[in-house]
Design an enzyme around this catalytic site. Structure first.
Site, mmCIF file in Angstrom:
data_model
loop_
_atom_site.group_PDB
_atom_site.id
_atom_site.type_symbol
_atom_site.label_atom_id
_atom_site.label_comp_id
_atom_site.label_asym_id
_atom_site.label_seq_id
_atom_site.Cartn_x
_atom_site.Cartn_y
_atom_site.Cartn_z
ATOM 1 N N ARG A 1 0.820 -1.230 0.000
ATOM 2 C CA ARG A 1 0.000 0.000 0.000
ATOM 3 C C ARG A 1 0.854 1.282 0.000
ATOM 4 O O ARG A 1 0.464 2.303 0.568
ATOM 5 C CB ARG A 1 -0.969 0.038 1.190
ATOM 6 C CG ARG A 1 -1.881 -1.147 1.283
ATOM 7 C CD ARG A 1 -2.908 -1.197 0.146
ATOM 8 N NE ARG A 1 -3.618 -2.451 0.214
ATOM 9 C CZ ARG A 1 -3.222 -3.570 -0.409
ATOM 10 N NH1 ARG A 1 -2.165 -3.566 -1.220
ATOM 11 N NH2 ARG A 1 -3.892 -4.692 -0.285
ATOM 12 N N SER B 1 -10.911 -0.672 3.978
ATOM 13 C CA SER B 1 -10.229 -0.975 5.243
ATOM 14 C C SER B 1 -9.652 0.302 5.836
ATOM 15 O O SER B 1 -8.965 1.052 5.144
ATOM 16 C CB SER B 1 -9.091 -1.958 5.002
ATOM 17 O OG SER B 1 -9.611 -3.181 4.553
ATOM 18 N N GLU C 1 -5.020 3.096 6.822
ATOM 19 C CA GLU C 1 -4.780 2.845 5.397
ATOM 20 C C GLU C 1 -5.361 4.013 4.604
ATOM 21 O O GLU C 1 -4.789 4.471 3.625
ATOM 22 C CB GLU C 1 -5.440 1.528 4.978
ATOM 23 C CG GLU C 1 -5.191 1.195 3.526
ATOM 24 C CD GLU C 1 -5.492 -0.256 3.183
ATOM 25 O OE1 GLU C 1 -5.111 -1.164 3.947
ATOM 26 O OE2 GLU C 1 -6.100 -0.474 2.123
HETATM 27 C C1 LIG Z 1 -15.665 -0.550 -0.478
HETATM 28 C C2 LIG Z 1 -14.188 -0.307 -0.676
HETATM 29 C C3 LIG Z 1 -13.340 -1.379 -0.869
HETATM 30 C C4 LIG Z 1 -11.976 -1.187 -1.055
HETATM 31 N N1 LIG Z 1 -11.159 -2.260 -1.259
HETATM 32 C C5 LIG Z 1 -9.844 -2.067 -1.449
HETATM 33 C C6 LIG Z 1 -8.975 -3.182 -1.666
HETATM 34 O O1 LIG Z 1 -9.396 -4.339 -1.709
HETATM 35 N N2 LIG Z 1 -7.649 -2.932 -1.849
HETATM 36 C C7 LIG Z 1 -7.141 -1.657 -1.818
HETATM 37 O O2 LIG Z 1 -5.933 -1.488 -2.015
HETATM 38 N N3 LIG Z 1 -7.941 -0.591 -1.611
HETATM 39 C C8 LIG Z 1 -9.268 -0.751 -1.420
HETATM 40 N N4 LIG Z 1 -10.072 0.321 -1.202
HETATM 41 C C9 LIG Z 1 -9.486 1.667 -1.093
HETATM 42 C C10 LIG Z 1 -9.456 2.481 -2.407
HETATM 43 O O3 LIG Z 1 -10.562 2.128 -3.228
HETATM 44 C C11 LIG Z 1 -8.179 2.281 -3.203
HETATM 45 O O4 LIG Z 1 -7.026 2.592 -2.482
HETATM 46 C C12 LIG Z 1 -8.212 3.109 -4.511
HETATM 47 O O5 LIG Z 1 -7.181 2.677 -5.339
HETATM 48 C C13 LIG Z 1 -8.097 4.628 -4.299
HETATM 49 O O6 LIG Z 1 -8.339 5.248 -5.545
HETATM 50 P P1 LIG Z 1 -9.054 6.674 -5.663
HETATM 51 O O7 LIG Z 1 -9.023 7.057 -7.093
HETATM 52 O O8 LIG Z 1 -10.387 6.653 -5.030
HETATM 53 O O9 LIG Z 1 -8.058 7.572 -4.830
HETATM 54 P P2 LIG Z 1 -8.441 8.806 -3.886
HETATM 55 O O10 LIG Z 1 -9.058 8.271 -2.638
HETATM 56 O O11 LIG Z 1 -9.179 9.823 -4.650
HETATM 57 O O12 LIG Z 1 -6.987 9.356 -3.549
HETATM 58 C C14 LIG Z 1 -6.083 8.592 -2.788
HETATM 59 C C15 LIG Z 1 -4.719 9.269 -2.883
HETATM 60 O O13 LIG Z 1 -4.233 9.139 -4.209
HETATM 61 C C16 LIG Z 1 -3.898 10.429 -4.707
HETATM 62 N N5 LIG Z 1 -4.180 10.430 -6.141
HETATM 63 C C17 LIG Z 1 -5.322 10.044 -6.748
HETATM 64 N N6 LIG Z 1 -5.200 10.171 -8.077
HETATM 65 C C18 LIG Z 1 -3.961 10.682 -8.297
HETATM 66 C C19 LIG Z 1 -3.242 11.041 -9.476
HETATM 67 N N7 LIG Z 1 -3.769 10.927 -10.696
HETATM 68 N N8 LIG Z 1 -1.983 11.525 -9.320
HETATM 69 C C20 LIG Z 1 -1.424 11.663 -8.109
HETATM 70 N N9 LIG Z 1 -2.060 11.333 -6.959
HETATM 71 C C21 LIG Z 1 -3.310 10.835 -7.067
HETATM 72 C C22 LIG Z 1 -4.786 11.393 -3.949
HETATM 73 O O14 LIG Z 1 -4.265 12.718 -3.935
HETATM 74 C C23 LIG Z 1 -4.777 10.775 -2.572
HETATM 75 O O15 LIG Z 1 -3.612 11.171 -1.885
HETATM 76 C C24 LIG Z 1 -11.448 0.141 -1.015
HETATM 77 C C25 LIG Z 1 -12.315 1.231 -0.811
HETATM 78 C C26 LIG Z 1 -13.676 1.010 -0.653
HETATM 79 C C27 LIG Z 1 -14.591 2.185 -0.465
#
Ligand SMILES: Cc1cc2nc3c(=O)[nH]c(=O)nc-3n(C[C@H](O)[C@H](O)[C@H](O)COP(=O)(O)OP(=O)(O)OC[C@H]3O[C@@H](n4cnc5c(N)ncnc54)[C@H](O)[C@@H]3O)c2cc1C
Length: 302
Positions: A171, A222, A292
């Protein structure tokens, strides 16, 4: 000098005073002064140059599925790529994808193209940019296994960065140390496979998630990273916090490493519960539980 809103509007679609709760899967957060949606590399570059020139803070948000925003308003600019930077194309076993593409949508496109490697990602509700930033993963696989190169905007230019420089581990990635680097896209290598086989695996995993996660409520997945040698949920169960709530922030009894929003949870309710869990786990097990999800727009960093 011209108003910032006029300068931003010249470059790309801009929205004013938007609730962060509408940009996060937890549905929590104050208001953001500006939200911009660049539609090309030139527009992305233009926005970043302008914000640097005017000394305005900014934050990338993908789908906000890993963020706990505070209840305070944010007086900077939110940059979102999910509206326009969301295309993918396939060449043999390679996929080139823009950072705003939905991870779930890409997993399904790969399946239809008979390409395996993204099955684990078919239930992760974020963008590819967020998945690279977090090195998202599940079922012992992660982005680190498939990404070959990341298209990154840094030091005023867009360039391809080889995976070896991404410092992926559990992560974690190098992007977490450089909040001014923007992930614009990436190239991934997948493997040929029968689409029916891929679909079956994705369906099995979907059923596993549906039966083990409280997906009927807003959450950020998580809340805590698994500490060395133990599962975070075991620690939370061990201190008797399964089913505990503060306001509408609720430790799911289905999966106690999920703290969900049962309706009108505030960030304050949520963080109070998180801090209580951390403190009690420290007292009982001498384990420091790290979050996380990321805290955004808080005075004191987690
Ligand atoms: C129901 C549920 C289940 C999940 N299951 C998992 C799982 O199984 N495994 C897991 O790893 N995660 C899981 N997650 C967490 C999450 O979905 C992941 O970590 C996901 O990849 C985050 O992506 P996001 O686009 O929503 O990022 P955001 O939440 O929008 O951003 C997260 C971080 O990434 C940065 N960021 C986003 N896009 C960019 C970009 N283009 N350039 C630079 N920085 C950027 C943001 O500034 C921030 O710091 C889960 C979440 C939920 C709600």
């Amino acid at each position: 000098m011209r108003e910032l809103i006029d300068e931003l509007n010249d470059i790309c679609e801009t929205e004013v005073n938007m609730p962060l709760s509408s940009m996060t899967t937890l549905r929590i957060g104050g208001y953001a002064k500006y939200v911009v949606y660049p539609n090309s590399d030139i527009a992305l570059d233009g926005v970043l140059r302008l914000l640097k020139l005017r000394n305005i803070p900014f934050k990338m948000i993908g789908k906000g599925s890993d963020l706990l925003c505070s209840d305070d308003d944010y007086y900077g600019v939110i940059i979102r790529l999910d509206r326009h930077f969301n295309k993918a194309y396939f060449t043999d076993d390679m996929v080139t994808v823009q950072a705003g593409c939905s991870t779930i949508a890409l997993a399904y496109q790969a399946m239809k193209n008979g390409l395996s490697g993204l099955e684990w990602a078919s239930g992760i509700p974020g963008t590819i940019g967020g998945a690279i930033f977090m090195n998202a993963g599940a079922y012992k696989s992660s982005m680190a296994d498939i990404v070959e190169e990341v298209f990154v905007y840094r030091n005023g230019k867009l360039e391809w960065m080889p995976v070896e420089e991404c410092d992926f581990s559990y992560r974690t990635s190098i992007f977490q140390k450089h909040s001014d680097w923007i992930i614009a896209g990436c190239r991934m290598r997948l493997k040929d496979e029968d689409p029916n086989k891929i679909e079956q695996l994705m369906e099995d995993r979907k059923q596993r998630r549906l039966s083990s996660q409280p997906l009927e409520f807003p959450s950020c997945g998580s809340v805590f990273r698994n500490p060395e040698g133990k599962n975070a949920w075991e620690c939370i169960d061990g201190i008797g916090y399964r089913g505990k709530s503060i306001g509408d922030a609720y430790v799911s009894d289905k999966h106690c490493n999920f703290i969900v929003n049962k309706g009108h949870a505030t960030a304050k309710d949520y963080i109070t519960l998180v801090r209580e869990i951390q403190q009690k786990v420290k007292e009982k097990y001498d384990i420091t539980l790290e979050t996380e999800m990321e805290l955004f727009n808080w005075c004191e960093k987690d």
